[in-house]
Design an enzyme around this catalytic site. Structure first.
Site, PDB file in Angstrom:
ATOM      1  N   GLY A 235      74.210 -12.497  67.548  1.00 50.15           N
ATOM      2  CA  GLY A 235      74.869 -11.706  68.736  1.00 50.15           C
ATOM      3  C   GLY A 235      75.919 -10.881  68.456  1.00 50.15           C
ATOM      4  CB  SER A 236      78.604  -9.134  70.171  1.00 44.37           C
ATOM      5  OG  SER A 236      79.208 -10.154  70.876  1.00 44.37           O
ATOM      6  N   GLY A 240      80.653 -14.130  68.070  1.00 43.17           N
ATOM      7  CA  GLY A 240      81.081 -15.156  66.868  1.00 43.17           C
ATOM      8  C   GLY A 240      82.302 -15.774  66.768  1.00 43.17           C
ATOM      9  CD  GLU A 257      72.468 -13.074  59.908  1.00 48.81           C
ATOM     10  OE1 GLU A 257      72.846 -12.240  59.936  1.00 48.81           O
ATOM     11  OE2 GLU A 257      71.987 -13.866  58.913  1.00 48.81           O
TER      12      GLU A 257
END
EC number: 1.2.1.3
Length: 503
Positions: A235-236, A240, A257
């Site tokens: 995701g963004s 994270g 990721e």
């Protein structure tokens, strides 16, 4: 254009084709299609996430003891089912995520490929034999299953990223709990049905890989639960920043990721025919909604005008429309929020002195008035401003110039993200400089190919604010296992390491 009624009906047909239960049309999470904005149906919410985690933890105790090649047999069954239902699942990806037909099918092919990889991997979980300083001793490493793995996926690759993680985790001896994006729950339901059929054929409990559907709170439950050994989250960067510290606080593992702000350096020697093709797909493919989408072009000043002209010509011919139309190359953005980000970024770029030289408009598609379609944009920028350094999940390509390669590499690396990168050159020295430790600081670095797209054979992931995680091929499997170092004394003596004496 397929009508709203047709999309809903077609979704039901495709779900039935893969053996999934019909959607509950009265309650649950509303699933919509970005093609028209149509509601496809309602996916039942998971009411008891704790029970799902408990079932996964219980299943782990027996699954972890199954020999790895036998675990690979489950993955083989899944791969065969994906081959059988590739067309149906690929079409569902197009309907729910807005990908063009070839990209929807390509995502399912990626799942098939990682299953093939996983079957082979199940016989290659190698450890090391290590030289020891002590006579009559042997030292070695072993890899063991880790535990329950939570997989949190994003809308842009609604099924492939699940497969990257789940196949490796299952082969490693882990069990999986999957939370898909709230924007793409239907494809998750379809994949779960295929997995459960694979488990039935393999004689395995379906509890080894389960699905939970819900909002942010469901994801937080997975992140905070100590029974989850590894949280793999896509995701963004914002997401994270929250996930990483929370998992670390309980000493769990996180595989992140996150965002990408990928660039291509175009050198004076570049083959411009090849370069233009590579840049256009990387920037406009998937409507700019890949984490590996090309966002920045750093082109030598001697070829900048020619390149921009050719890119503009190519952009003007890109068909924008329903992804279910075989002639379409650019489908919709996922929702209105994505369009707001697109408009805001263009406005900021103009305020920073940028000039929009192609695209930038909203596109009205007949029969899809509630779909969000835009013309991919090219913006010439005088410098790498804040808006350029920020990832916008939309088809905006910023173009900047450079005079020497050191300057280009510095500009390339001067962003917080570090996912994918590329250089277009026919000069061996330039290519090798870019690939060296003093070149690209990204997890992926390509020569004469764009940054978007990756084969499953290599480890996928990036550095800096991209999170540092690695998924898919190479030795990414090690993230899903724990390592033990073993020392065996087969002598009758007891020498200590480092020459220490005691008693």
């Amino acid at each position: 254009m397929t009508s709203t009624v047709d999309l809903s009906a077609r979704t039901s047909e495709l779900l039935a084709a893969v053996g999934a239960a019909p959607l509950d049309h009265d309650s649950g999470l509303a699933a919509t299609s970005p093609i028209t904005g149509a509601v496809l149906g309602h996916v039942p919410l998971t009411s008891d996430v704790d029970s799902v985690i408990a079932a996964a933890a219980d299943a782990y105790r027996s699954w972890s003891l199954v020999p790895a090649p036998v675990r690979g047999g489950l993955v083989r069954e899944l791969g065969e089912l994906l081959r059988e239902h590739k067309d149906a699942l690929g079409e569902l990806v197009s309907i729910e995520a807005g990908k063009i037909v070839s990209e929807g099918l390509g995502e399912v092919q990626e799942m098939i490929d990682i299953c093939d990889f996983g079957v082979g991997l199940s016989r290659q979980l190698y450890g090391n034999t290590i030289a020891t300083e002590r006579p009559g001793h042997r030292m070695m490493e072993q890899w063991h299953p880790l535990g329950v793995v939570a997989v949190i996926t994003a809308f842009n690759f609604p099924v492939a990223v699940w497969s990257w993680n789940t196949v490796l985790a299952l082969v490693a001896g882990d069990t999986v709990v999957w939370k898909p994006s709230e924007k793409t729950p239907v494809t998750a339901v379809a994949v779960q049905a295929l997995f459960e059929e694979a488990a039935r054929r393999a004689g395995v409990s379906p509890a080894v890989a389960q699905l939970v559907v819900g909002d942010r709170a469901v994801g937080e439950t997975l992140v905070d639960d100590s029974r989850i050994a590894l949280v793999s989250a896509t995701g963004s960067t914002r997401m994270g920043r929250e996930v990483g510290p929370r998992v670390a606080a309980r000493f769990g593992r996180a595989l992140l990721e996150l965002g990408g702000n990928n660039a291509a350096i175009v050198c004076p020697s570049a083959d411009l025919d090849l370069t233009v093709r590579g840049l256009v797909f990387s920037a406009a493919g998937t409507a700019g909604q890949r984490c590996t989408s090309l966002r920045r072009v750093i082109v030598h000043e001697s070829v900048a005008d020619t390149l921009v002209d050719r890119l503009g010509t190519a952009y003007s011919s890109l068909p924008v429309g329903s992804p279910l139309d075989s002639s379409t190359l650019v489908g919709p953005l996922i929702d209105e929020a994505a369009h707001d980000g697109y408009v805001d970024a263009l406005e900021r770029a103009r305020k920073d002195g940028g000039t929009v030289v192609a695209g930038g408009e909203r596109v009205r598609v007949p029969g899809a008035e509630d779909g969000v379609y835009v013309q991919p944009a090219i913006v010439r920028m005088p410098a790498q401003t804040d808006v350029v350094r920020r990832e916008t999940f939309a088809p905006i390509l910023y173009v900047m110039t450079y005079s020497d390669l050191d300057e280009a590499i510095a500009l390339h690396n001067d962003v917080p993200q570090g996912l994918s990168s590329s250089i277009f050159t026919t000069d061996l020295r330039e290519a090798e400089r870019f690939l060296s430790a003093a070149g690209s600081d990204c997890g992926i670095a390509n020569v004469n190919i764009g940054p978007s797209g990756a084969e499953i054979g290599g480890a996928f992931g990036g550095e800096k604010e991209t999170g540092g995680g690695r998924e898919s091929g190479s030795d990414a499997w090690k993230s899903y296992m724990r390592r033990t170092t073993n020392t065996v004394n087969y002598s009758s003596e007891l020498p200590l390491a480092q020459g220490v004496t005691f008693l």
